[in-house]
Design an enzyme around this catalytic site. Structure first.
Site, PDB file in Angstrom:
ATOM      1  N   THR A  12       2.826 -35.987  12.302  1.00 20.26           N
ATOM      2  CA  THR A  12       2.505 -35.784  10.800  1.00 20.26           C
ATOM      3  C   THR A  12       2.667 -37.080   9.919  1.00 20.26           C
ATOM      4  O   THR A  12       4.071 -36.806   9.335  1.00 20.26           O
ATOM      5  CB  THR A  12       3.367 -34.646  10.450  1.00 20.26           C
ATOM      6  OG1 THR A  12       4.765 -34.851  10.850  1.00 20.26           O
ATOM      7  CG2 THR A  12       2.869 -33.252  11.189  1.00 20.26           C
ATOM      8  N   LYS A  17      14.322 -29.692   8.516  1.00 22.41           N
ATOM      9  CA  LYS A  17      14.171 -30.950   9.249  1.00 22.41           C
ATOM     10  C   LYS A  17      14.444 -32.049   7.905  1.00 22.41           C
ATOM     11  O   LYS A  17      14.875 -33.281   8.030  1.00 22.41           O
ATOM     12  CB  LYS A  17      12.889 -31.155   9.778  1.00 22.41           C
ATOM     13  CG  LYS A  17      12.820 -32.205  10.613  1.00 22.41           C
ATOM     14  CD  LYS A  17      13.444 -32.755  11.678  1.00 22.41           C
ATOM     15  CE  LYS A  17      13.410 -34.157  12.372  1.00 22.41           C
ATOM     16  NZ  LYS A  17      14.146 -34.561  13.441  1.00 22.41           N
ATOM     17  N   ASN A  29      26.773 -48.201   4.069  1.00 20.80           N
ATOM     18  CA  ASN A  29      26.307 -49.348   4.004  1.00 20.80           C
ATOM     19  C   ASN A  29      26.973 -49.906   2.508  1.00 20.80           C
ATOM     20  O   ASN A  29      27.496 -50.944   2.503  1.00 20.80           O
ATOM     21  CB  ASN A  29      24.702 -49.624   4.014  1.00 20.80           C
ATOM     22  CG  ASN A  29      24.481 -49.409   5.204  1.00 20.80           C
ATOM     23  OD1 ASN A  29      25.047 -49.558   6.159  1.00 20.80           O
ATOM     24  ND2 ASN A  29      22.999 -49.463   5.389  1.00 20.80           N
ATOM     25  N   TYR A  53      31.791 -28.674  -1.125  1.00 18.66           N
ATOM     26  CA  TYR A  53      30.851 -29.534  -2.118  1.00 18.66           C
ATOM     27  C   TYR A  53      29.491 -29.143  -1.929  1.00 18.66           C
ATOM     28  O   TYR A  53      28.484 -30.023  -2.558  1.00 18.66           O
ATOM     29  CB  TYR A  53      31.309 -30.744  -2.354  1.00 18.66           C
ATOM     30  CG  TYR A  53      32.692 -31.181  -2.941  1.00 18.66           C
ATOM     31  CD1 TYR A  53      33.183 -30.560  -3.872  1.00 18.66           C
ATOM     32  CD2 TYR A  53      33.441 -32.153  -2.130  1.00 18.66           C
ATOM     33  CE1 TYR A  53      34.119 -31.030  -4.614  1.00 18.66           C
ATOM     34  CE2 TYR A  53      34.802 -32.259  -2.615  1.00 18.66           C
ATOM     35  CZ  TYR A  53      35.066 -31.671  -3.923  1.00 18.66           C
ATOM     36  OH  TYR A  53      36.016 -32.178  -4.614  1.00 18.66           O
ATOM     37  N   PHE A  95      25.852 -26.495 -10.554  1.00 15.66           N
ATOM     38  CA  PHE A  95      25.936 -27.217 -11.588  1.00 15.66           C
ATOM     39  C   PHE A  95      26.578 -28.711 -11.474  1.00 15.66           C
ATOM     40  O   PHE A  95      27.022 -29.183 -10.164  1.00 15.66           O
ATOM     41  CB  PHE A  95      27.022 -26.418 -12.806  1.00 15.66           C
ATOM     42  CG  PHE A  95      26.727 -26.881 -14.167  1.00 15.66           C
ATOM     43  CD1 PHE A  95      25.821 -27.515 -14.667  1.00 15.66           C
ATOM     44  CD2 PHE A  95      28.153 -27.067 -14.752  1.00 15.66           C
ATOM     45  CE1 PHE A  95      25.708 -27.906 -15.861  1.00 15.66           C
ATOM     46  CE2 PHE A  95      28.061 -27.207 -16.194  1.00 15.66           C
ATOM     47  CZ  PHE A  95      26.962 -27.856 -16.658  1.00 15.66           C
ATOM     48  N   CYS A 103      38.692 -36.562 -12.534  1.00 14.43           N
ATOM     49  CA  CYS A 103      38.832 -37.641 -11.326  1.00 14.43           C
ATOM     50  C   CYS A 103      37.341 -38.016 -11.109  1.00 14.43           C
ATOM     51  O   CYS A 103      36.988 -39.261 -10.944  1.00 14.43           O
ATOM     52  CB  CYS A 103      39.548 -37.139 -10.126  1.00 14.43           C
ATOM     53  SG  CYS A 103      41.456 -36.771 -10.625  1.00 14.43           S
ATOM     54  N   LYS A 132      35.488 -40.556 -13.459  1.00 13.52           N
ATOM     55  CA  LYS A 132      36.263 -41.713 -13.717  1.00 13.52           C
ATOM     56  C   LYS A 132      36.248 -42.612 -12.286  1.00 13.52           C
ATOM     57  O   LYS A 132      36.007 -43.827 -12.593  1.00 13.52           O
ATOM     58  CB  LYS A 132      37.639 -41.239 -13.948  1.00 13.52           C
ATOM     59  CG  LYS A 132      38.806 -42.221 -14.175  1.00 13.52           C
ATOM     60  CD  LYS A 132      40.052 -41.942 -14.578  1.00 13.52           C
ATOM     61  CE  LYS A 132      40.715 -41.164 -13.401  1.00 13.52           C
ATOM     62  NZ  LYS A 132      41.441 -42.001 -12.537  1.00 13.52           N
ATOM     63  N   LYS A 167      36.509 -26.203 -13.633  1.00 21.44           N
ATOM     64  CA  LYS A 167      36.469 -25.385 -12.375  1.00 21.44           C
ATOM     65  C   LYS A 167      37.504 -24.236 -12.576  1.00 21.44           C
ATOM     66  O   LYS A 167      38.465 -24.001 -13.667  1.00 21.44           O
ATOM     67  CB  LYS A 167      36.825 -25.878 -11.056  1.00 21.44           C
ATOM     68  CG  LYS A 167      37.951 -26.736 -10.914  1.00 21.44           C
ATOM     69  CD  LYS A 167      38.108 -27.214  -9.709  1.00 21.44           C
ATOM     70  CE  LYS A 167      39.588 -28.335  -9.382  1.00 21.44           C
ATOM     71  NZ  LYS A 167      39.439 -28.743  -8.144  1.00 21.44           N
TER      72      LYS A 167
END
Ligand code: NAD
Length: 437
Positions: free
Chosen positions: A86, A209, A224, A256, A261, A267, A270, A323
């Site tokens: 494909t 996939k 990297n 996470y 949202f 933290c 920044k 939060k």
């Protein structure tokens, strides 16, 4: 089981050998005479660790053969795996012509059969392909899907170089099909593997996939870019990433990974900015790290534009801090949206029991006074007031208190959920909308 495999490339050849090793009788089909001859001589058409030995062994025991004749393959098997290529088109779209051609060929042979036939899409295909392949086979064969034949989406997760090992040890086997009979057949085919079988919606199976591979690409580029920064700073990047990976609570974990949202707080924005600046100061290009803030702003825009699209004036916000369980308003992403809505004259009410304006102190108070000095006018203490008077309720954080509050909302109120809050009356809400679901 008798299985045919269409396409004897990396996926097809590995599948042919490994399915045979697990006790199935397998017929390979390819347009290439050379590949067909290789299998019929007990040789592997691809270079891949261990597959040459497996194919030689399975050829000897008579469990495998190959042909260019698709009719012979379908008529002599109960299940056909589609493993053709494909590739991308020059403009980046997916070229599914080989899949549709094979579907047509299989359909022609299914027309002649009076036994149930299962067609498994093993190639990597985008959502909707299962549906199209079903239509092609129904049209060509004149038979009925899920009665005379069934289509299964079953993506392959192997990596070249370790393909045989990966075949026998996948993270899981993913199956999407509208036919329970086909699902049972698939479970039987893979009963030799120890990894779990996950039966899911067809479109999830089809998209998985792409999501996996995109994430793998992100991992490589992230490592990297971090490596490049480390090198400039004289830090051993491998040692650093090893320690990074030891954090299985927040780093290598489901944490996470919930669509929702924008991020915020004192933290993340920044520290990300600081890392990007270190890279720039060292004349490094870090396009992945640089793009994160842009994407975060994009998520805020999606929420802002959706609220405008509701075309309602009275908007209630459940939550103001970034939060649950904190009164920290610094870089709370909803503040940007509230600021813009106030500028447009919307009628807003905000409820967050942790944020009592009179009690805010220090940097937190300074931040909010600078950002929206008059915000206290919109903060209310009574959530019932918000529920009664809002045409749209935006759920900003997942404070458990909001579950009870939302259960009181009239069924017709628009509930715009940014955190996928699990409240009792969610399924009854007539106008429930998730930000990314
Ligand atoms: N290579 C990988 O590591 C890998 C891993 C997982 C998934 N995939 C996906 O699996 C699919 C196959 O990948 P691959 O690398 O094995 O492809 P490939 O290009 O190596 O092999 C495809 C084979 O299909 C044959 N073919 C094409 N049209 C045919 C037809 N009408 N009838 C019979 N045979 C036909 C070709 O001759 C070729 O031998 C792709 O969708 C790919 O994205 C690949």
């Amino acid at each position: 089981m008798n299985i045919s495999i269409f396409g004897l490339g990396y996926v097809g050849s590995v599948g042919l050998g490994c399915l045979a090793k697990n006790g199935h009788r397998v017929i390979g089909v390819d347009l290439s005479e050379a590949k067909v001859n290789a299998i019929n001589n007990g040789e592997s058409p691809i270079v891949e660790k261990d597959i040459d030995k497996i194919i030689a062994e399975q050829h000897k025991t008579g469990n495998i053969e190959a042909t260019q004749d698709s009719r012979y393959a379908v008529l002599n098997t109960d299940v056909s795996f589609i493993c053709v290529g494909t590739p991308s088109t020059p403009n980046g779209h997916l070229n599914l012509s080989a899949i549709f051609k094979v579907a047509g060929e299989i359909g022609k042979s299914i027309k002649e059969k009076n036994r149930f036939h299962t067609v498994v899409i093993r190639s990597t295909v985008l959502p909707g392909t299962n549906e199209t392949v079903t239509k092609i086979i129904e049209e060509v064969s004149g038979k009925e899907s899920d009665k005379d034949f069934a289509i299964v989406s079953n993506p392959e997760f192997l990596r070249e170089g370790t393909a045989v090992h990966d075949y026998f040890n996948p993270p899981y086997t993913l199956i999407g099909s509208s036919s329970t009979k086909a699902v049972e057949i698939m479970k039987e085919i893979y009963s030799g593997l120890e990894s779990p079988v996950i039966v899911t919606e067809i479109k999830i199976a089809e998209l998985m996939k792409y999501v996996n591979n995109s994430f793998h690409a992100v991992k490589i580029i992230f490592a990297n870019e971090i490596g490049n920064i480390c090198k400039k700073l004289g830090i051993d990047s491998h040692k650093l990433m090893e320690i990074f990976c030891l954090d299985t609570k927040l780093n290598i974990s489901p944490y996470y990974f919930k669509p929702g949202f924008a991020y915020g707080g004192s933290c993340l924005p920044k520290d990300l900015k600081a890392l990007c600046t270190v890279a720039h100061d060292n004349y490094l290009d870090s396009p992945l790290l640089d793009s994160i803030d842009k994407s975060n702003e994009g998520q805020k825009k999606i929420v802002h534009d959706q609220i405008l699209a509701f075309k309602k004036d009275k908007i209630g916000f459940l939550g103001l801090s970034f939060k649950a369980g904190t009164d920290d308003l610094r870089n709370s992403p909803i503040l940007d949206i509230i600021e813009r809505l106030l500028g447009k004259g919307f009628n807003l009410k905000i409820y967050d029991r942790n944020v009592r304006f009179s009690q805010l102190m220090g940097a937190n108070r300074e931040y909010i006074l600078k950002k929206i000095p008059y915000i206290s006018k919109f903060l209310i203490d009574d959530p019932d007031d918000l529920i009664r008077s809002s045409e749209v309720i935006v759920v900003v954080n997942n404070s458990s208190e909001f579950k009870d509050i939302l259960n009181q909302a009239p069924a017709s109120t628009i509930i715009y959920d940014l955190v996928n809050l699990d409240f009792k009356k969610k399924s009854e809400a007539e106008n429930y909308i998730g930000v990314a679901w």
